[in-house]
Design a protein around this motif. Structure first.
Motif, PDB file in Angstrom:
ATOM      1  N   ASP B 106     -14.178  10.072  -5.891  1.00 33.58           N
ATOM      2  CA  ASP B 106     -13.153   9.935  -4.851  1.00 33.58           C
ATOM      3  C   ASP B 106     -12.606   8.521  -4.851  1.00 33.58           C
ATOM      4  OD1 ASP B 106     -13.415  12.490  -4.038  1.00 33.58           O
ATOM      5  OD2 ASP B 106     -14.882  12.036  -2.472  1.00 33.58           O
ATOM      6  N   GLN B 107     -13.489   7.590  -5.136  1.00 31.05           N
ATOM      7  CA  GLN B 107     -13.013   6.220  -5.284  1.00 31.05           C
ATOM      8  C   GLN B 107     -13.642   5.668  -6.551  1.00 31.05           C
ATOM      9  OE1 GLN B 107     -14.269   3.311  -2.404  1.00 31.05           O
ATOM     10  NE2 GLN B 107     -12.727   1.843  -3.074  1.00 31.05           N
ATOM     11  N   CYS B 108     -12.841   5.001  -7.355  1.00 32.11           N
ATOM     12  CA  CYS B 108     -13.400   4.414  -8.569  1.00 32.11           C
ATOM     13  C   CYS B 108     -14.458   3.383  -8.161  1.00 32.11           C
ATOM     14  CB  CYS B 108     -12.309   3.728  -9.384  1.00 32.11           C
ATOM     15  SG  CYS B 108     -12.953   2.820 -10.788  1.00 32.11           S
ATOM     16  N   PRO B 109     -15.661   3.537  -8.686  1.00 28.89           N
ATOM     17  CA  PRO B 109     -16.655   2.508  -8.387  1.00 28.89           C
ATOM     18  C   PRO B 109     -16.133   1.194  -8.976  1.00 28.89           C
ATOM     19  CG  PRO B 109     -17.542   4.202  -9.880  1.00 28.89           C
ATOM     20  CD  PRO B 109     -16.127   4.530  -9.651  1.00 28.89           C
ATOM     21  N   LEU B 110     -16.532   0.090  -8.453  1.00 26.38           N
ATOM     22  CA  LEU B 110     -16.147  -1.248  -8.918  1.00 26.38           C
ATOM     23  C   LEU B 110     -14.791  -1.716  -8.413  1.00 26.38           C
ATOM     24  CD1 LEU B 110     -17.053  -1.190 -12.758  1.00 26.38           C
ATOM     25  CD2 LEU B 110     -18.467  -2.047 -10.890  1.00 26.38           C
ATOM     26  N   SER B 111     -13.991  -0.823  -7.827  1.00 31.46           N
ATOM     27  CA  SER B 111     -12.604  -1.231  -7.594  1.00 31.46           C
ATOM     28  C   SER B 111     -12.247  -1.435  -6.131  1.00 31.46           C
ATOM     29  CB  SER B 111     -11.655  -0.222  -8.219  1.00 31.46           C
ATOM     30  OG  SER B 111     -11.759   1.004  -7.549  1.00 31.46           O
ATOM     31  N   GLU B 112     -13.212  -1.636  -5.279  1.00 29.67           N
ATOM     32  CA  GLU B 112     -12.884  -1.953  -3.893  1.00 29.67           C
ATOM     33  C   GLU B 112     -12.064  -3.240  -3.853  1.00 29.67           C
ATOM     34  OE1 GLU B 112     -15.139  -2.124   0.429  1.00 29.67           O
ATOM     35  OE2 GLU B 112     -16.045  -3.071  -1.282  1.00 29.67           O
ATOM     36  N   TRP B 113     -11.099  -3.310  -2.939  1.00 28.43           N
ATOM     37  CA  TRP B 113     -10.257  -4.499  -2.735  1.00 28.43           C
ATOM     38  C   TRP B 113      -9.263  -4.751  -3.858  1.00 28.43           C
ATOM     39  CZ3 TRP B 113     -15.416  -7.178  -1.816  1.00 28.43           C
ATOM     40  CH2 TRP B 113     -15.762  -7.140  -0.458  1.00 28.43           C
ATOM     41  N   VAL B 114      -9.174  -3.836  -4.821  1.00 20.90           N
ATOM     42  CA  VAL B 114      -8.365  -4.154  -5.989  1.00 20.90           C
ATOM     43  C   VAL B 114      -6.912  -3.741  -5.822  1.00 20.90           C
ATOM     44  CG1 VAL B 114      -8.042  -3.674  -8.440  1.00 20.90           C
ATOM     45  CG2 VAL B 114     -10.331  -4.046  -7.527  1.00 20.90           C
ATOM     46  N   GLU B 115      -6.013  -4.648  -6.156  1.00 23.66           N
ATOM     47  CA  GLU B 115      -4.623  -4.276  -6.361  1.00 23.66           C
ATOM     48  C   GLU B 115      -4.326  -4.472  -7.831  1.00 23.66           C
ATOM     49  OE1 GLU B 115      -1.942  -6.484  -3.947  1.00 23.66           O
ATOM     50  OE2 GLU B 115      -2.551  -5.378  -2.153  1.00 23.66           O
ATOM     51  N   MET B 116      -3.764  -3.444  -8.445  1.00 23.58           N
ATOM     52  CA  MET B 116      -3.601  -3.503  -9.887  1.00 23.58           C
ATOM     53  C   MET B 116      -2.302  -4.169 -10.274  1.00 23.58           C
ATOM     54  SD  MET B 116      -5.686  -1.981 -12.022  1.00 23.58           S
ATOM     55  CE  MET B 116      -4.891  -0.868 -13.169  1.00 23.58           C
ATOM     56  N   PRO B 117      -2.366  -5.030 -11.274  1.00 17.78           N
ATOM     57  CA  PRO B 117      -1.107  -5.436 -11.886  1.00 17.78           C
ATOM     58  C   PRO B 117      -0.546  -4.213 -12.618  1.00 17.78           C
ATOM     59  CG  PRO B 117      -2.973  -6.245 -13.178  1.00 17.78           C
ATOM     60  CD  PRO B 117      -3.538  -5.561 -11.958  1.00 17.78           C
ATOM     61  N   ASN B 118       0.750  -4.128 -12.676  1.00 13.82           N
ATOM     62  CA  ASN B 118       1.381  -2.949 -13.274  1.00 13.82           C
ATOM     63  C   ASN B 118       1.559  -3.174 -14.770  1.00 13.82           C
ATOM     64  OD1 ASN B 118       2.728  -0.594 -13.625  1.00 13.82           O
ATOM     65  ND2 ASN B 118       4.614  -1.236 -12.578  1.00 13.82           N
ATOM     66  N   ASN B 119       0.476  -3.204 -15.504  1.00 16.42           N
ATOM     67  CA  ASN B 119       0.584  -3.668 -16.890  1.00 16.42           C
ATOM     68  C   ASN B 119      -0.301  -2.960 -17.915  1.00 16.42           C
ATOM     69  OD1 ASN B 119      -1.920  -4.513 -16.233  1.00 16.42           O
ATOM     70  ND2 ASN B 119      -1.609  -6.672 -16.736  1.00 16.42           N
ATOM     71  N   GLY B 120      -0.781  -1.769 -17.609  1.00 14.34           N
ATOM     72  CA  GLY B 120      -1.579  -1.071 -18.623  1.00 14.34           C
ATOM     73  C   GLY B 120      -3.058  -1.402 -18.578  1.00 14.34           C
ATOM     74  N   LEU B 121      -3.444  -2.273 -17.662  1.00 10.03           N
ATOM     75  CA  LEU B 121      -4.863  -2.583 -17.522  1.00 10.03           C
ATOM     76  C   LEU B 121      -5.622  -1.338 -17.075  1.00 10.03           C
ATOM     77  CD1 LEU B 121      -7.184  -4.734 -17.289  1.00 10.03           C
ATOM     78  CD2 LEU B 121      -6.566  -4.895 -14.860  1.00 10.03           C
ATOM     79  N   LYS B 122      -6.768  -1.083 -17.733  1.00 10.37           N
ATOM     80  CA  LYS B 122      -7.684  -0.055 -17.225  1.00 10.37           C
ATOM     81  C   LYS B 122      -8.819  -0.791 -16.541  1.00 10.37           C
ATOM     82  CE  LYS B 122      -6.373   3.120 -20.813  1.00 10.37           C
ATOM     83  NZ  LYS B 122      -6.616   3.399 -22.245  1.00 10.37           N
ATOM     84  N   TYR B 123      -8.691  -0.931 -15.239  1.00 12.09           N
ATOM     85  CA  TYR B 123      -9.581  -1.815 -14.498  1.00 12.09           C
ATOM     86  C   TYR B 123     -11.057  -1.464 -14.706  1.00 12.09           C
ATOM     87  CZ  TYR B 123     -11.347  -4.704 -10.723  1.00 12.09           C
ATOM     88  OH  TYR B 123     -12.031  -5.637 -10.007  1.00 12.09           O
ATOM     89  N   CYS B 124     -11.355  -0.167 -14.707  1.00 10.47           N
ATOM     90  CA  CYS B 124     -12.761   0.246 -14.767  1.00 10.47           C
ATOM     91  C   CYS B 124     -13.229   0.569 -16.182  1.00 10.47           C
ATOM     92  CB  CYS B 124     -12.991   1.429 -13.832  1.00 10.47           C
ATOM     93  SG  CYS B 124     -12.814   0.972 -12.097  1.00 10.47           S
ATOM     94  N   ALA B 125     -12.600  -0.014 -17.187  1.00 12.61           N
ATOM     95  CA  ALA B 125     -12.925   0.294 -18.586  1.00 12.61           C
ATOM     96  C   ALA B 125     -14.384   0.011 -18.938  1.00 12.61           C
ATOM     97  CB  ALA B 125     -11.996  -0.480 -19.524  1.00 12.61           C
ATOM     98  N   LEU B 126     -15.044  -0.780 -18.111  1.00 15.24           N
ATOM     99  CA  LEU B 126     -16.467  -1.021 -18.315  1.00 15.24           C
ATOM    100  C   LEU B 126     -17.271   0.282 -18.276  1.00 15.24           C
ATOM    101  CD1 LEU B 126     -18.408  -3.850 -17.831  1.00 15.24           C
ATOM    102  CD2 LEU B 126     -19.073  -2.432 -15.905  1.00 15.24           C
ATOM    103  N   ILE B 127     -16.845   1.201 -17.418  1.00 13.30           N
ATOM    104  CA  ILE B 127     -17.648   2.412 -17.181  1.00 13.30           C
ATOM    105  C   ILE B 127     -17.720   3.324 -18.410  1.00 13.30           C
ATOM    106  CG2 ILE B 127     -17.766   4.534 -15.791  1.00 13.30           C
ATOM    107  CD1 ILE B 127     -16.883   2.834 -13.387  1.00 13.30           C
TER     108      ILE B 127
END
Lengths: 176, 176
Positions: B106-127
């Motif tokens: 329901d919520q991506c773990p690790l991503s609380e408080w995150v605002e994404m830059p609009n640039n192709g970043l996969k924020y949770c790619a660690l998982i």
């Protein structure tokens, strides 16, 4: 950064994930930044920003009031370490004037699995930064520095904290 | 890196510390690395190395045996998320051949408080990296990729996992 609706506040995660993620952060910085002193400064700054963010949560959870003297502050810092990192330092070595004390850990939190490069890096520089940031938000200006570091062969890790002054015109906690 | 004597294994730490530290890692990379695809790759690699390290601990703690088919593997992955990050994904959307499934949060773990830059970043790619690394150590080669991401406006975060092959000659878990 905005806070999402579903908060994880009450959640606990495995400490290894934190130590590994912190380790990845430090390695990343060492790769990109030549001077270990600059890495120390940046880690301190990142810690500062975390402290600024975490203090609100700490105050809300513990219902703490303003500390009137450093011994109370030391107790709160000890409590914060227990609450956030599940690892409580000993508070010790008070100066006679009561304005300076040490936090001592048998093992530096964050540094499991770590082998230090022999280059002046202060691996756990995030911690004094976080303490400084959190205390600034409650109008307390302190200095924090390591005087012993297990990663450098000392028997314990010891962080010294010194009261500098009360900040009268600081931005209140909760405002950016 | 060598393991120190005093381990923190059983310890739990506050999840905010992990999300903030991971956030600091991602920002640091974005600052130093121009191409978001390269950041994604590096986060995946860091995750892979964490998975390689954590699988031993997982096996030791849970007394798990080798999984004979992907449904068992999915259960173990679910268990690992509960154990390490205190946030259990739903296992769903099996392919008819049983070689591919989704993990949904329901919520991506690790991503609380995150605002994404609009640039192709996969924020949770660690998982996906961590899952791939952990499974390689038990001779299982999988592909992992996000097909939904809440940080990009999707209603949930969905990670697809596909069985590729058994690795016969891999280095056993526990050896470097």
């Amino acid at each position: 950064m905005s806070r999402q609706t579903s908060r994880l506040d009450a959640k606990k995660v495995n400490s290894e994930l934190l130590t590994l993620t912190y380790g990845a952060l430090v390695s990343q910085m060492l790769k990109e930044i030549d001077n270990p002193d600059d890495v120390n400064k940046q880690l301190e700054r990142i810690g500062y920003n975390m402290g600024v963010r975490l203090i609100e949560d700490f105050l809300a959870r513990t219902g703490s009031n303003r500390c009137m003297e450093m011994r109370e502050t030391a107790d709160k810092i000890q409590q914060a370490f227990r609450l956030y990192i599940n690892m409580q330092p000993t508070v010790t070595s008070w100066s006679s004037s009561g304005d300076e004390f040490s936090l001592v850990w048998d093992q530096c939190p964050l540094s499991e699995w770590v082998e230090m490069p022999n280059n002046g890096l202060k691996y756990c520089a995030l911690i004094p930064g976080a303490i400084r940031g959190a205390l600034q938000m409650v109008q307390l200006d302190v200095q924090c520095w390591f005087i012993q570091d297990q990663l450098k062969g000392d028997p314990v890790t010891e962080l010294r904290i010194k009261y500098i002054k009360r900040l009268e015109d600081a931005v209140p906690a909760g405002e950016d």
